[in-house]
Scaffold this active site. Structure first.
Site, PDB file in Angstrom:
ATOM      1  N   GLU A  77       6.925   0.315   0.185  1.00 37.50           N
ATOM      2  CA  GLU A  77       6.235   0.406   0.676  1.00 37.50           C
ATOM      3  C   GLU A  77       4.457   0.279  -0.261  1.00 37.50           C
ATOM      4  O   GLU A  77       4.198   0.470   0.251  1.00 37.50           O
ATOM      5  CB  GLU A  77       6.005  -0.064   2.407  1.00 37.50           C
ATOM      6  CG  GLU A  77       6.562  -1.112   3.126  1.00 37.50           C
ATOM      7  CD  GLU A  77       5.779  -1.341   3.842  1.00 37.50           C
ATOM      8  OE1 GLU A  77       5.809  -2.263   4.734  1.00 37.50           O
ATOM      9  OE2 GLU A  77       6.175  -0.026   4.945  1.00 37.50           O
ATOM     10  N   HIS A  96      -0.226   4.509   5.260  1.00 38.70           N
ATOM     11  CA  HIS A  96       0.352   3.214   5.928  1.00 38.70           C
ATOM     12  C   HIS A  96       1.823   3.722   7.132  1.00 38.70           C
ATOM     13  O   HIS A  96       2.535   4.973   7.446  1.00 38.70           O
ATOM     14  CB  HIS A  96       1.322   2.571   5.740  1.00 38.70           C
ATOM     15  CG  HIS A  96       2.618   1.388   6.124  1.00 38.70           C
ATOM     16  ND1 HIS A  96       1.827   0.778   6.475  1.00 38.70           N
ATOM     17  CD2 HIS A  96       3.833   1.205   6.272  1.00 38.70           C
ATOM     18  CE1 HIS A  96       2.986  -0.502   7.331  1.00 38.70           C
ATOM     19  NE2 HIS A  96       4.139   0.133   6.946  1.00 38.70           N
ATOM     20  N   HIS A  98       3.740   2.633  11.443  1.00 36.45           N
ATOM     21  CA  HIS A  98       4.253   1.431  12.662  1.00 36.45           C
ATOM     22  C   HIS A  98       4.116   2.181  13.854  1.00 36.45           C
ATOM     23  O   HIS A  98       5.046   1.664  14.858  1.00 36.45           O
ATOM     24  CB  HIS A  98       5.729   1.385  12.261  1.00 36.45           C
ATOM     25  CG  HIS A  98       6.059   1.151  11.125  1.00 36.45           C
ATOM     26  ND1 HIS A  98       8.073   2.064  10.457  1.00 36.45           N
ATOM     27  CD2 HIS A  98       6.023   0.448   9.884  1.00 36.45           C
ATOM     28  CE1 HIS A  98       7.273   1.595   9.605  1.00 36.45           C
ATOM     29  NE2 HIS A  98       6.895   0.989   8.746  1.00 36.45           N
ATOM     30  N   HIS A 167       4.361  -4.725  12.263  1.00 32.06           N
ATOM     31  CA  HIS A 167       5.055  -4.582  11.573  1.00 32.06           C
ATOM     32  C   HIS A 167       4.390  -2.968  12.153  1.00 32.06           C
ATOM     33  O   HIS A 167       5.485  -1.607  11.797  1.00 32.06           O
ATOM     34  CB  HIS A 167       4.579  -4.749  10.382  1.00 32.06           C
ATOM     35  CG  HIS A 167       5.180  -3.855   9.040  1.00 32.06           C
ATOM     36  ND1 HIS A 167       5.209  -4.533   7.794  1.00 32.06           N
ATOM     37  CD2 HIS A 167       5.707  -2.610   9.081  1.00 32.06           C
ATOM     38  CE1 HIS A 167       6.116  -3.342   7.163  1.00 32.06           C
ATOM     39  NE2 HIS A 167       5.746  -2.192   7.678  1.00 32.06           N
TER      40      HIS A 167
HETATM   41 MN    MN Z   1       6.427  -0.048   7.150  1.00 34.57          MN
END
Ligand code: MN
Length: 252
Positions: A77, A96, A98, A167
């Site tokens: 990602e 980024h 979760h 997500h």
């Molecule tokens: Mn992810």
């Protein structure tokens, strides 16, 4: 320590802090734009943030390709980072992750994630939700190419944080210290909001004036901000790695 070594050193610390504070686990990543070349950024190779050392940092272009012929496996990602750096010249660092506390706000319609505690002010008044299905239909939910990264960056727009439906989140800021701080307080803000919702009654968010007051005169090397960086770095075993640039940029 030259500028490149210093930024990579700080990126290692940022990885360790985010792991220690449980913003990331085996997954999730943090990146920083190359100060010497705005068209590339530094990020770890595919590795849990807890384990990242300076040797694990790779340099990628904004489309996610290694610029130095690095052949090690990369984060699937990584396009999240390149696309946000591409769309936002003001952004120098991206996270980024979760974090579980924020996930309900990407799933449930009707209760937007808003800043409700003073340390949550950094997320900004509006936190948009990006749904990968809107444009890409049934996927594995991962941001796996440049087109998906750019679509996410478009939803992020000028905001500091975008939630990703089912997500996680992407956060963007002007410095590593700032993006780490925002990413640590984002789940705490979500937890406070969720607890308040369970209590029932009307939710009182921070006003725009309160958010502005919190952000006024911000500097990553201010005493207040630096205190948090030092504290978190020590807590995750990186206290010996902390280096404050001299002279601090805000004192030039
Ligand atoms: Mn992810």
């Amino acid at each position: 320590m030259n500028e490149k070594q210093r930024i990579i050193n700080d990126l290692v610390i940022a990885n360790r802090i985010l792991a220690r504070e449980e913003v990331v686990d085996a997954y999730g990543h943090v990146s920083v734009r190359n100060p010497a070349n705005p068209h590339t950024f530094f990020i770890a190779r595919s590795l849990a943030p807890e384990l990242v050392t300076a040797d694990d940092i790779v340099e990628l272009d904004l489309e996610g390709n290694p610029v130095n012929g690095d052949t090690r496996p990369l984060y699937l990602e990584r396009f999240i980072h390149g696309s946000i750096f591409e769309a936002r010249p003001d952004v120098l660092a991206v996270v980024h992750a979760h974090a579980e506390e924020i996930l309900p706000y990407g799933i449930a319609d009707g209760t937007p994630l808003r800043p409700v505690i003073h340390s949550g002010s950094f997320i900004g008044a509006h936190v948009p939700v990006w749904d990968i299905a809107d444009r890409f239909g049934d996927t594995n939910l991962l941001v796996a190419n440049v087109e998906q990264g750019r679509d996410l960056a478009k939803t992020l727009a000028k905001n500091n944080v975008a939630l990703m439906r089912g997500h996680g989140f992407a956060s963007a800021a002007r410095s590593l210290i700032e993006v780490v701080r925002m990413s640590v307080y984002l789940p705490r803000n979500a937890r406070a909001l969720s607890a308040a919702v369970r209590l029932g009654g009307k939710i009182k968010s921070l006003s725009q004036g309160e958010i502005d007051a919190r952000n006024r005169g911000y500097s990553p090397y201010s005493t207040e901000t630096w205190r948090a960086w030092e504290y978190w770095a020590n807590k995750c075993g990186c206290g010996h790695m902390v280096t404050k640039p001299e002279p601090a940029p805000d004192k030039k």
